[in-house]
Write an enzyme that holds these catalytic residues in place. Sequence first.
Site, short mmCIF file in Angstrom:
data_model
loop_
_atom_site.label_atom_id
_atom_site.label_comp_id
_atom_site.label_asym_id
_atom_site.label_seq_id
_atom_site.Cartn_x
_atom_site.Cartn_y
_atom_site.Cartn_z
N ASP A 52 42.67 37.60 29.54
CA ASP A 52 41.62 36.60 29.71
C ASP A 52 40.82 36.36 28.43
O ASP A 52 40.42 35.24 28.13
CB ASP A 52 40.68 37.03 30.86
CG ASP A 52 39.63 35.99 31.20
OD1 ASP A 52 39.71 34.88 30.65
OD2 ASP A 52 38.74 36.30 32.02
N ASP B 146 41.36 33.96 24.51
CA ASP B 146 40.77 32.69 24.07
C ASP B 146 39.32 32.84 23.63
O ASP B 146 38.65 31.87 23.31
CB ASP B 146 40.90 31.63 25.17
CG ASP B 146 40.31 32.10 26.51
OD1 ASP B 146 39.31 32.85 26.49
OD2 ASP B 146 40.85 31.73 27.56
N HIS C 292 48.87 24.00 41.08
CA HIS C 292 49.87 22.94 41.08
C HIS C 292 49.23 21.59 41.42
O HIS C 292 48.85 21.36 42.56
CB HIS C 292 50.98 23.27 42.07
CG HIS C 292 52.14 22.33 42.02
ND1 HIS C 292 52.82 22.05 40.84
CD2 HIS C 292 52.75 21.60 42.98
CE1 HIS C 292 53.80 21.20 41.09
NE2 HIS C 292 53.78 20.91 42.37
N VAL D 105 36.77 34.23 25.49
CA VAL D 105 35.79 34.40 26.57
C VAL D 105 36.47 34.96 27.82
O VAL D 105 37.48 34.43 28.27
CB VAL D 105 35.13 33.04 26.95
CG1 VAL D 105 34.11 33.25 28.05
CG2 VAL D 105 34.46 32.42 25.73
N ILE E 202 39.59 32.64 33.17
CA ILE E 202 40.49 31.52 32.88
C ILE E 202 41.20 31.75 31.55
O ILE E 202 40.56 31.94 30.51
CB ILE E 202 39.70 30.20 32.85
CG1 ILE E 202 39.22 29.93 34.28
CG2 ILE E 202 40.56 29.05 32.36
CD1 ILE E 202 38.17 28.90 34.36
N ASP F 266 36.30 34.78 31.20
CA ASP F 266 35.67 33.97 32.25
C ASP F 266 36.61 33.75 33.43
O ASP F 266 36.39 32.88 34.26
CB ASP F 266 35.24 32.61 31.67
CG ASP F 266 36.40 31.86 31.05
OD1 ASP F 266 37.53 32.41 31.02
OD2 ASP F 266 36.20 30.72 30.58
N ASP G 211 49.74 26.88 37.26
CA ASP G 211 50.61 26.20 38.23
C ASP G 211 51.47 27.22 38.97
O ASP G 211 52.21 27.98 38.35
CB ASP G 211 51.48 25.15 37.53
CG ASP G 211 52.17 24.23 38.52
OD1 ASP G 211 52.76 24.74 39.50
OD2 ASP G 211 52.13 23.01 38.32
N SER H 37 54.03 16.39 40.22
CA SER H 37 55.10 17.25 40.72
C SER H 37 56.39 16.41 40.86
O SER H 37 56.85 15.83 39.88
CB SER H 37 54.68 17.88 42.05
OG SER H 37 55.59 18.87 42.44
#
Length: 559
Positions: free
Chosen positions: A269, A272, A452, A274, A278, A276, A412, A199
């Site tokens: 989601d 990518d 972050h 999947v 993320i 999941d 972030d 940061s």
Amino acid sequence: MFLMHLYHFQAILIVFALNLPSATCGYIEYHGSHFRKACSVFEPAQYVANATVTVHEFVAAGTTLQFPDNDPSCARSNQTVSVDLCRVALNISTSSRSGVIFEGWFPENWAGRFLATGNGGIDGCIKYEDVNYGAANGFSTVGSNNGHNGTGGSSFYLNDDVIEDYVWRSLHVITEVGKNLTNAFYPSPFVRSYYLGCSGGGRQGVKAAEMFPQDFDGIVAGAPAVNFNNLTSWRASFFAKTGASSSPNFISADIWSELIHNEVLRQCDAIDGVADGIIENPRMCDFRPEELICAAGNATQDCLSAAQVQIVKEVFSPLYGSSGELAFPAMQVGSEVLAVQKLYAGAPFPYSLDWFRYVVYNDDFFDDSAFGVADITAAQALNPFNVQSYPSDLSKFASHNGKLLMYHGQQDNQITSFSSERFYNHLARGMTMQSPQIDNFLRFFRISGMFHCNAGPGAWMIGQASSGATGFDPESNVLAAIVRWVEQGVAPDTIEGTKFVGDVKANGVERKRKHCRYPYTNTYVGGNSSLLESWQCIQDPLGITLSDEHDIERERWEK
Ligand SMILES: *[C@@H]1O[C@H](CO)[C@@H](O)[C@H](O)[C@H]1NC(C)=O
Ligand SMILES: *[C@@H]1O[C@H](CO)[C@@H](O)[C@H](O)[C@H]1NC(C)=O
Ligand SMILES: *[C@@H]1O[C@H](CO)[C@@H](O)[C@H](O)[C@H]1NC(C)=O
Ligand SMILES: *[C@@H]1O[C@H](CO)[C@@H](O)[C@H](O)[C@H]1NC(C)=O
Ligand SMILES: *[C@@H]1O[C@H](CO)[C@@H](O)[C@H](O)[C@H]1NC(C)=O
Ligand SMILES: *[C@@H]1O[C@H](CO)[C@@H](O)[C@H](O)[C@H]1NC(C)=O
Ligand SMILES: *[C@@H]1O[C@H](CO)[C@@H](O)[C@H](O)[C@H]1NC(C)=O
Ligand SMILES: *[C@@H]1O[C@H](CO)[C@@H](O)[C@H](O)[C@H]1NC(C)=O
């Protein structure tokens, strides 16, 4: 050269005085009672100009140091020390009206390496946990208060020297002092020097590479607060966008972190491969909040008014300057779950507020609710001591064989990760290099599912600090990775991250993922998605473009 010999001579004297084997046998013998004695006879003041020694003591592993006069806003009143070490604290003056509080921890299990640690935000807080992390891994490690105490900015008020310490001088001075002390204290000089920060601390690392390319051989810069003036404006701009928490269309934390976040995942989601929770590459998500608009005559809780949809649009839009030029890229989606704590909280962002009050305008009454382009221009025009930290050329650092490892969480909540992509592309253009050439001295890892600097649903533990360390293996620890890159020339291609269930190791691993370096994106290639082999780093279909990202941003957000 003469000075180098002088330090060495001093070290040899200590060794003789203690009846230790000569320094040429290395520091291996520098142990136990000999180490304690060496610590007690050491005279740090001899090697540092303009400083007073405030603490000089041997600290045994397991001791919890208390810092009763540490500024309460730093929330670091104590630190447990992991290894036996010699601790030196100094008060170093940097001008007639400024100075830094310095901590140097010199571990018995020294591996011949030097490490400087950074700060965060606009603080003023020694990261004792990072100093300890470095010492625990065998680095002689230093940290400082960066020229002022606490997380606020009132010390900057009408004192350019305190600002200059914050921008660059504190880190440079403590690095010189720390190197002096390291070479004087141990029987042999250090072999390599490193830096670790995130940061505001990431910005300090980039600034050091720009301004003092010889200070460090290896720099780990997380979520760097580069493009600092515009970043400060970008963060200030959210309050004007969201409105105060009492305003009629204010979007509550619950709506952001449930309704809106779930819709983000529903739309993006699986891009990518999947679903999941993320999003590996948020740049590929073109979020449409209009999907959440309340249908006419249907006043359920699970929807947004048109005015709220507009707020969401603005929150996810880049910041533009007075003539429409890009000032700061958009917030990346996924971060809303935590951005509600600060940026979307319906209150001014404290770091930005203090910077405008005590640095840009010297006016206690700066009103953030009316933030606008004039403020962006004013902050950028002032740019004290080039705090901007946005070099377009790091060739001096590169030609000194310096290595820079950048990482940035893809969720972030305080600095959009698109800023790091943009900085990378900015360097590519400035140095006219394609990514395989940049790879020789700078590698940037996008850490999916990380907030972050740390935490998050993704495999966020990458050795960025003690709380994110799963071991000191260069495959999975950014600090170990930079050491291997500098000392053995083995550059990291991926960084393996870990997520434990509930972030507790004893609970077992929830997921692991090998994070790719920019411009590659982690992409599912089939098989069990919990396994590392089911993912591959492929060239980012959107990311690496050397054309003007301003146009791309415009096109994306204004349609
Ligand atoms: C480091 O030591 C050298 C030699 O004594 C001295 O000239 C220099 O001022 C020291 N640096 C700092 C920052 O104290
Ligand atoms: C020590 O202070 C003097 C006077 O302020 C200054 O000229 C000198 O550069 C300082 N030395 C170091 C190493 O900072
Ligand atoms: C800053 O904090 C240090 C302890 O970390 C303390 O010794 C010093 O007095 C403080 N300085 C001011 C100006 O409050
Ligand atoms: C150390 O500090 C933490 C918070 O920073 C506090 O919760 C804890 O009680 C302190 N422990 C000791 C031993 O002082
Ligand atoms: C550090 O030095 C400055 C200037 O010499 C002095 O004003 C301040 O009180 C000192 N602080 C500590 C904690 O020794
Ligand atoms: C009202 O909105 C909710 C949530 O979007 C939806 O599930 C429901 O079907 C809508 N009802 C009508 C009558 O449109
Ligand atoms: C910062 O913002 C200004 C607009 O005020 C813009 O002209 C400048 O290019 C921006 N700098 C960066 C690095 O984004
Ligand atoms: C996928 O791998 C994980 C971790 O090894 C395992 O727990 C899980 O059972 C596997 N799932 C399937 C469907 O094989």
